[in-house]
Scaffold this motif. Structure first.
Motif, short mmCIF file in Angstrom:
data_model
loop_
_atom_site.label_atom_id
_atom_site.label_comp_id
_atom_site.label_asym_id
_atom_site.label_seq_id
_atom_site.Cartn_x
_atom_site.Cartn_y
_atom_site.Cartn_z
N LEU A 1 -10.63 2.78 -5.25
CA LEU A 1 -9.50 1.89 -4.95
C LEU A 1 -9.07 2.01 -3.49
O LEU A 1 -8.97 3.11 -2.96
CB LEU A 1 -8.30 2.24 -5.82
N GLU A 2 -8.82 0.88 -2.89
CA GLU A 2 -8.30 0.84 -1.52
C GLU A 2 -6.78 0.78 -1.58
O GLU A 2 -6.19 0.30 -2.55
CB GLU A 2 -8.85 -0.38 -0.79
N SER A 3 -6.13 1.19 -0.51
CA SER A 3 -4.67 1.15 -0.44
C SER A 3 -4.15 -0.27 -0.62
O SER A 3 -3.10 -0.47 -1.23
CB SER A 3 -4.18 1.73 0.88
N GLU A 4 -4.88 -1.26 -0.14
CA GLU A 4 -4.46 -2.65 -0.30
C GLU A 4 -4.46 -3.05 -1.78
O GLU A 4 -3.56 -3.75 -2.24
CB GLU A 4 -5.39 -3.57 0.49
N ASP A 5 -5.47 -2.59 -2.52
CA ASP A 5 -5.53 -2.88 -3.95
C ASP A 5 -4.35 -2.23 -4.68
O ASP A 5 -3.75 -2.82 -5.58
CB ASP A 5 -6.84 -2.37 -4.56
N ILE A 6 -4.04 -1.00 -4.30
CA ILE A 6 -2.91 -0.28 -4.90
C ILE A 6 -1.62 -1.01 -4.59
O ILE A 6 -0.77 -1.22 -5.47
CB ILE A 6 -2.88 1.17 -4.39
N SER A 7 -1.45 -1.43 -3.36
CA SER A 7 -0.26 -2.17 -2.95
C SER A 7 -0.12 -3.46 -3.74
O SER A 7 0.97 -3.77 -4.25
CB SER A 7 -0.34 -2.47 -1.45
N ASP A 8 -1.21 -4.19 -3.88
CA ASP A 8 -1.18 -5.45 -4.63
C ASP A 8 -0.82 -5.22 -6.09
O ASP A 8 -0.01 -5.96 -6.66
CB ASP A 8 -2.54 -6.16 -4.55
N TRP A 9 -1.40 -4.19 -6.69
CA TRP A 9 -1.13 -3.91 -8.10
C TRP A 9 0.34 -3.54 -8.31
O TRP A 9 1.00 -4.03 -9.23
CB TRP A 9 -2.04 -2.80 -8.62
N CYS A 10 0.85 -2.69 -7.44
CA CYS A 10 2.25 -2.27 -7.56
C CYS A 10 3.20 -3.44 -7.35
O CYS A 10 4.18 -3.59 -8.08
CB CYS A 10 2.55 -1.15 -6.57
N HIS A 11 2.91 -4.25 -6.37
CA HIS A 11 3.75 -5.43 -6.12
C HIS A 11 3.72 -6.36 -7.34
O HIS A 11 4.76 -6.85 -7.79
CB HIS A 11 3.28 -6.16 -4.86
N ASN A 12 2.54 -6.59 -7.89
CA ASN A 12 2.41 -7.45 -9.06
C ASN A 12 3.16 -6.88 -10.26
O ASN A 12 3.83 -7.61 -10.99
CB ASN A 12 0.93 -7.65 -9.40
#
Length: 93
Positions: free
Chosen positions: A71-82
């Motif tokens: 997982l990339e930090s961007e993916d983590i950020s997107d998931w958390c935001h969603n």
């Protein structure tokens, strides 16, 4: 209200994540990054019970996912935001 939730109560160690064929350290770091990101993104006045439920979803959702070590930090950020944006779908009364 999020100050009532202690994020360190949720963080995991390599021993807790189980066997990941040598990727235990990376998995541990990714899970903890998800916890921290979700906590950071949550609004300051979020109800503690809501934040608790959302934080509990991290382990439930991610621990069995094969993509976790990559997982990339961007993916983590997107998931958390969603998750925060659509929290009504995930929260129980």
């Amino acid at each position: 209200m999020k100050e009532f939730i202690v994020i360190h109560d949720y963080l995991v160690s390599e021993e807790v994540v189980g066997d990941w064929d040598g990727d235990e350290e990376q998995v541990c770091e990714k899970i903890n990054e998800i916890y921290h990101t979700l906590y950071d993104y949550a609004e300051e006045d979020i109800a503690p019970d809501e934040l608790t439920q959302l934080l509990e979803l991290v382990w439930e959702h991610w621990i069995g996912q094969d993509v976790l070590p990559e997982l990339e930090s961007e993916d983590i950020s997107d998931w958390c935001h969603n998750l925060l944006t659509n929290r009504d779908q995930y929260l129980t009364d």
